[in-house]
Design a protein around this motif. Structure first.
Motif, PDB file in Angstrom:
ATOM      1  N   GLY A 183       0.792  -1.223   0.000  1.00  0.00           N
ATOM      2  CA  GLY A 183       0.000   0.000   0.000  1.00  0.00           C
ATOM      3  C   GLY A 183       0.819   1.265   0.000  1.00  0.00           C
ATOM      4  O   GLY A 183       0.259   2.367   0.047  1.00  0.00           O
ATOM      5  N   SER A 201       1.930   6.646   1.051  1.00  0.00           N
ATOM      6  CA  SER A 201       0.699   5.875   0.918  1.00  0.00           C
ATOM      7  C   SER A 201       0.112   6.039  -0.488  1.00  0.00           C
ATOM      8  O   SER A 201       0.126   7.141  -1.060  1.00  0.00           O
ATOM      9  N   ASP A 202      -0.403   4.932  -1.010  1.00  0.00           N
ATOM     10  CA  ASP A 202      -1.019   4.977  -2.334  1.00  0.00           C
ATOM     11  C   ASP A 202      -2.390   5.637  -2.301  1.00  0.00           C
ATOM     12  O   ASP A 202      -2.877   6.127  -3.336  1.00  0.00           O
ATOM     13  N   THR A 203      -3.043   5.675  -1.160  1.00  0.00           N
ATOM     14  CA  THR A 203      -4.412   6.203  -1.072  1.00  0.00           C
ATOM     15  C   THR A 203      -4.515   7.469  -0.231  1.00  0.00           C
ATOM     16  O   THR A 203      -5.487   8.213  -0.373  1.00  0.00           O
ATOM     17  N   ILE A 204      -3.556   7.710   0.638  1.00  0.00           N
ATOM     18  CA  ILE A 204      -3.621   8.872   1.530  1.00  0.00           C
ATOM     19  C   ILE A 204      -2.472   9.811   1.191  1.00  0.00           C
ATOM     20  O   ILE A 204      -1.300   9.484   1.384  1.00  0.00           O
ATOM     21  N   GLU A 205      -2.811  10.968   0.665  1.00  0.00           N
ATOM     22  CA  GLU A 205      -1.781  11.927   0.270  1.00  0.00           C
ATOM     23  C   GLU A 205      -1.099  12.509   1.508  1.00  0.00           C
ATOM     24  O   GLU A 205      -1.750  12.889   2.484  1.00  0.00           O
ATOM     25  N   GLN A 301      -8.304   4.566   5.655  1.00  0.00           N
ATOM     26  CA  GLN A 301      -7.848   4.408   4.272  1.00  0.00           C
ATOM     27  C   GLN A 301      -8.409   5.484   3.338  1.00  0.00           C
ATOM     28  O   GLN A 301      -7.871   5.719   2.252  1.00  0.00           O
ATOM     29  N   ASP A 302      -9.464   6.166   3.768  1.00  0.00           N
ATOM     30  CA  ASP A 302     -10.046   7.239   2.956  1.00  0.00           C
ATOM     31  C   ASP A 302      -9.482   8.612   3.293  1.00  0.00           C
ATOM     32  O   ASP A 302      -9.951   9.624   2.759  1.00  0.00           O
TER      33      ASP A 302
END
Length: 452
Positions: A183, A201-205, A301-302
């Protein structure tokens, strides 16, 4: 977690072949091997053995192992002379003084469920001839067998350039090249003005992980790096329902819920997490809740940030309901204000009662003193009046007849010729007091003659 079996690296093997070909004896590098794959059964015990070897006698050995605390519970450890061991919360630390080229530890767990689980050797250090050696440093060379060109360049750059560092628990940790983390993608940012390799993180900048290694190589772990403050905290990822939560440092503008105070939550054998614990206010003192529940800031994760309630005993985490908590605290505050009002009113009434009673006591004391003074005056006056009415005690003694004697009535006979208006006796009043008490009888001689 990955199953690691640490032994001589490729470089060591080539060197050994070279020395063999040259007719020289080659010595093996320090290594650690053990049972990292276990099958747990609910309520049953399971053991794992770990062996550390060296080409020279080891004066001391220290081994740190991590385990999944949701599957296993640490029971005990054993091995070697002067053995010591402790475990809990997912970490086991073992040490001994073998004075030999090998040392073996045995760790016993109790299973909490029926499933396969993995142990990881987090750190292993030995002391040989007074020098501390990191046994895992040889294994790091084979962690990534196929690094890309960019990673290789970064490694060479980091070896030749200064590294960013952090001080944790009095020990210096240096930023190192991070291995793969699911991730997260390798990237580069400036840390303390030094270009460093990190995982983003790939989803959390803006969420970065850095790999830190202690100055002696004993500890090597991932940390969450906050570029805004330049601080790091241990990387902890937990499941909360359907969310994946990572603990992070709270933003400066985040409000801490009321009745919570800051504490350092111990994490593993070396680190702490910034956390908050519920307190009860007793006057000016804060009394911490005796439970093992803490409030920690996290992100899912969001990218949604918030407070999470973490149970240290069970390792579970859940989103903290601030709205419900604030409503509950408002109700508690209202009750406390009413209680404070009643307490203040009671205190006022008590003070007023004490004041009134004090005034009454002073008044009663004054009246009593006045009554005592008046009574003394009356007694003195009565004694004076009584003394004036009573005769002199000496006179009373003289006038009183002697005890046992009857008062005799005596008469005095006066013989002689008396002319009219003549007396031949003294005035009784001129006599002594004794004679004056006698009754005098006057006899007329002429009357006597006539009678004859």
């Amino acid at each position: 977690m990955r199953n690691r079996k640490f032994g001589p690296g490729k470089t060591g093997l080539l060197a050994a072949l070279f020395f063999l070909c040259s007719g020289m004896t080659a010595f093996a590098s320090p290594a650690v091997e053990g049972d990292t794959e276990l099958t747990a059964a609910d309520g049953e015990t399971v053991s794992a053995d770990f062996t550390i070897t060296s080409d020279s006698d080891m004066e001391s050995v220290e081994l740190t192992i991590s385990y999944d605390k949701s599957v296993l519970t640490y029971i005990s450890g054993s091995g070697g002379d002067n053995f010591s061991g402790s475990g809990g919360n997912g970490t086991v630390q073992l040490s001994c003084v073998p004075n030999d080229t090998s040392a073996t530890f045995t760790v016993t767990f109790r299973g909490s469920s029926d499933e396969d689980t993995t142990l990881e050797i987090v750190a292993c250090t030995i002391e040989v001839d007074g020098e501390e050696i990191d046994v895992l440093s040889a294994g790091d060379d084979t962690d990534e067998e196929n690094p890309d060109e960019e990673d290789a360049e970064d490694d060479s750059d980091e070896e030749s350039e200064e590294k960013a560092s952090f001080v944790i628990d009095g020990r210096t940790f240096y930023v190192s090249h991070p291995e793969d983390v699911e991730g997260f993608t390798l990237t580069h940012i400036d840390i303390q003005g030094i270009r460093s390799s990190v995982r983003e993180s790939d989803t959390i900048e803006g969420l970065y992980l850095v790999k830190l290694i202690s100055d002696n190589g004993s500890y090597r772990d991932f940390f969450v790096y906050n570029p805004d403050t330049g601080n790091v905290i241990p990387y902890v990822q937990l499941e909360s329902g359907s969310d994946t939560v990572i603990f992070i440092e709270a933003d400066e503008d985040v409000t801490v819920p009321t009745r919570y105070s800051y504490v350092d939550l111990g994490w593993g054998s070396k680190y702490t997490l910034p956390a908050y614990k519920h307190v009860t206010i007793d006057g000016v003192d804060e009394i911490f809740d005796d439970s093992n529940r803490y409030l920690i800031y996290g992100i899912n994760q969001d990218g949604e940030k918030g407070w999470y309630s973490y149970d240290y005993d069970t390792g579970s985490v859940q989103l903290f309901d601030e709205v419900a908590y604030d409503g509950e605290q408002a109700y508690i505050t209202e009750l406390e204000e009413k209680e404070d009002g009643l307490r203040d009113d009671l205190e006022y009434q008590a003070n007023r009662y004490n004041t009134d009673m004090r005034n009454r006591l002073w008044l009663l004391l004054g009246v009593t003193l006045i009554a005592i003074v008046l009574l003394n005056i009356a007694v003195i006056q009565h004694l004076r009046i009584r003394k004036l009415k009573n005769p002199d005690p000496e006179e009373e003694e003289e006038e009183e007849p002697e005890s046992g004697q009857k008062k005799k009535k005596t008469s005095a006979v006066i013989v002689g010729n008396l002319e009219e208006n003549e007396t031949d006796f003294d005035d009784p009043s001129s006599r002594s007091e004794t004679d004056g008490e006698e009754e005098l009888e006057i006899i007329d001689l002429d009357d006597l003659e006539d009678k004859e």
